[in-house]
Design an enzyme around this catalytic site. Structure first.
Site, PDB file in Angstrom:
ATOM      1  N   ARG A  19      32.820  30.074  45.750  1.00  0.00           N
ATOM      2  CA  ARG A  19      31.668  30.358  46.378  1.00  0.00           C
ATOM      3  C   ARG A  19      30.392  29.531  45.790  1.00  0.00           C
ATOM      4  O   ARG A  19      29.365  29.714  46.552  1.00  0.00           O
ATOM      5  CB  ARG A  19      31.271  31.868  45.992  1.00  0.00           C
ATOM      6  N   GLU A 161      38.122  49.715  40.977  1.00  0.00           N
ATOM      7  CA  GLU A 161      37.843  48.477  41.532  1.00  0.00           C
ATOM      8  C   GLU A 161      37.116  48.797  42.956  1.00  0.00           C
ATOM      9  O   GLU A 161      37.651  49.692  43.748  1.00  0.00           O
ATOM     10  CB  GLU A 161      38.842  47.305  41.533  1.00  0.00           C
TER      11      GLU A 161
END
Length: 379
Positions: A19, A161
């Protein structure tokens, strides 16, 4: 080992960081004069661990070389594929063996984590006698982070998560930072039993908490006082935000030490800059590298100094100076450039539109306007 002297600190720095959209590995992106990995290493070194381990994967040669440049004694461990945080720690144990004592795990893309917070985590772990202690934080938007799950008594039961969480679990505002203090021997045993039956088919270090709790070992948490410390950097927007936060910390430190900073919003400092009492920094000023500014000097507005020494009582206005020495009570600017090797003696003056390189100006000497001085001594 004591909390102030853990057996090991493991820094995970193997991710690709897609990213960031950069040829430079994510953890090597700089903020405030040091790479993100460099900040993580500095925080770890503050604990004086017996071992400092850096796990590398993507661009392993480049990242590993940078790590050893920051910490020559660091042990570099290669994670041969992106198998998750649990796999990264398992790679460490398989490479260097069992680590008895306290083992702290942190990250190379978490540059805002203060050494004091890591020390508090280590201390809490020792005092509580935990098998694992998790650094957590409460945040207004927990999206993307693992959630801390507790039972009715408030005791930690596990970490889930984001991608594996239920709607109820996603509503939890207490997040896992990813930083832990472990008992090294119990960690080595639990790491062998990590499952990979999750959305990413990876081994999560978070699952060690549930395994150790299931084995009957005590697990606990430390809530970070400042949630910004546990923010990771995944893209350039987050990098800019982290840089602003870190710079604000530096500005506050120096202002409380007796430095006047006229406009903090346009003043940027590197972490190794040193400022004396009663220095005044004007707007739109950048102090980089190992720049040092002496007592009562005035720097700015519109100044960039890199690896430059400014003497006591000197004045620098609208100038760019690199690897130069400006003597006490000397005057530089406006619109002056001092290139590497430039030296001005006490009370010397380099006025408007002067450029110097590898030149020495003697005490009290004035360099005329619109002058270039190179490879020479004057005055």
């Amino acid at each position: 080992m004591s909390a102030s002297h853990p057996a090991a600190v493991i820094i995970l720095a193997a991710g690709e960081g897609t990213r960031m959209k950069s040829a430079l590995p994510k953890v090597l992106h700089p903020l405030c004069g040091r790479s993100m990995l460099g900040h993580a290493i500095a925080a770890a070194q503050d604990l004086d661990p017996d071992r400092l381990v850096v796990v590398v994967g993507h661009a392993r040669d480049q990242v590993g070389a940078h790590a050893t440049g920051e910490a020559p004694d660091a042990r570099i461990v290669i994670q041969d594929h992106q198998g998750g945080t649990g796999h990264a720690v398992r790679s460490v144990i398989e490479t260097i063996g069992l680590i008895p004592g306290q083992v702290i795990v942190t990250y190379g893309d978490m540059p805002l984590l203060r050494p004091a917070t890591l020390a508090a985590l280590a201390r809490e772990h020792d005092e509580a006698g935990n098998a694992v202690t998790v650094l957590t934080a409460r945040v207004p938007d927990p999206t993307g982070y693992g959630r801390i799950v507790r039972d009715a008594t408030g005791a930690l039961t596990g970490i889930v998560e984001q991608r594996d969480a239920t709607e109820a679990e996603r509503a939890i505002d207490e997040i896992n930072s990813g930083c832990y203090a472990f008992d090294g021997e119990l960690l080595a045993d639990a790491i062998k039993r990590l499952p990979s039956a999750n959305a990413q088919s990876q081994e999560y270090l978070t699952d060690v908490v549930g395994i150790l709790r299931g084995d009957g070992h005590p697990v606990g948490t430390l809530v970070a006082a400042d949630a910004t410390e546990v923010e990771g950097v995944n893209d350039r927007v987050q990098l800019a935000q982290a840089r602003r936060i870190y710079n604000d910390r530096l500005l506050e430190y120096w202002m409380r030490a007796g430095v006047t900073i006229v406009d903090p919003a346009t003043t940027w400092l590197d972490v190794q800059v040193t400022l004396a009492q009663d220095v005044e920094i004007g707007p739109s000023t950048q102090l980089q590298g190992r720049t040092t500014v002496g007592t009562g000097a005035q720097v700015g507005p519109g100044v960039v100094l890199k690896d430059t020494v400014v003497g006591a009582g000197a004045s620098v206005i609208n100038a760019v100076c690199d690897q130069s020495e400006i003597g006490p009570e000397a005057t530089v600017g406006p619109y002056t450039r001092l290139r590497p090797g430039s030296r001005l003696g006490r009370g010397a003056r380099a006025g408007s539109f002067v450029e110097m390189k590898n030149a020495v100006v003697g005490e009290g000497t004035k360099v005329p306007h619109l002058t270039y001085v190179g490879d020479a001594d004057i005055g």
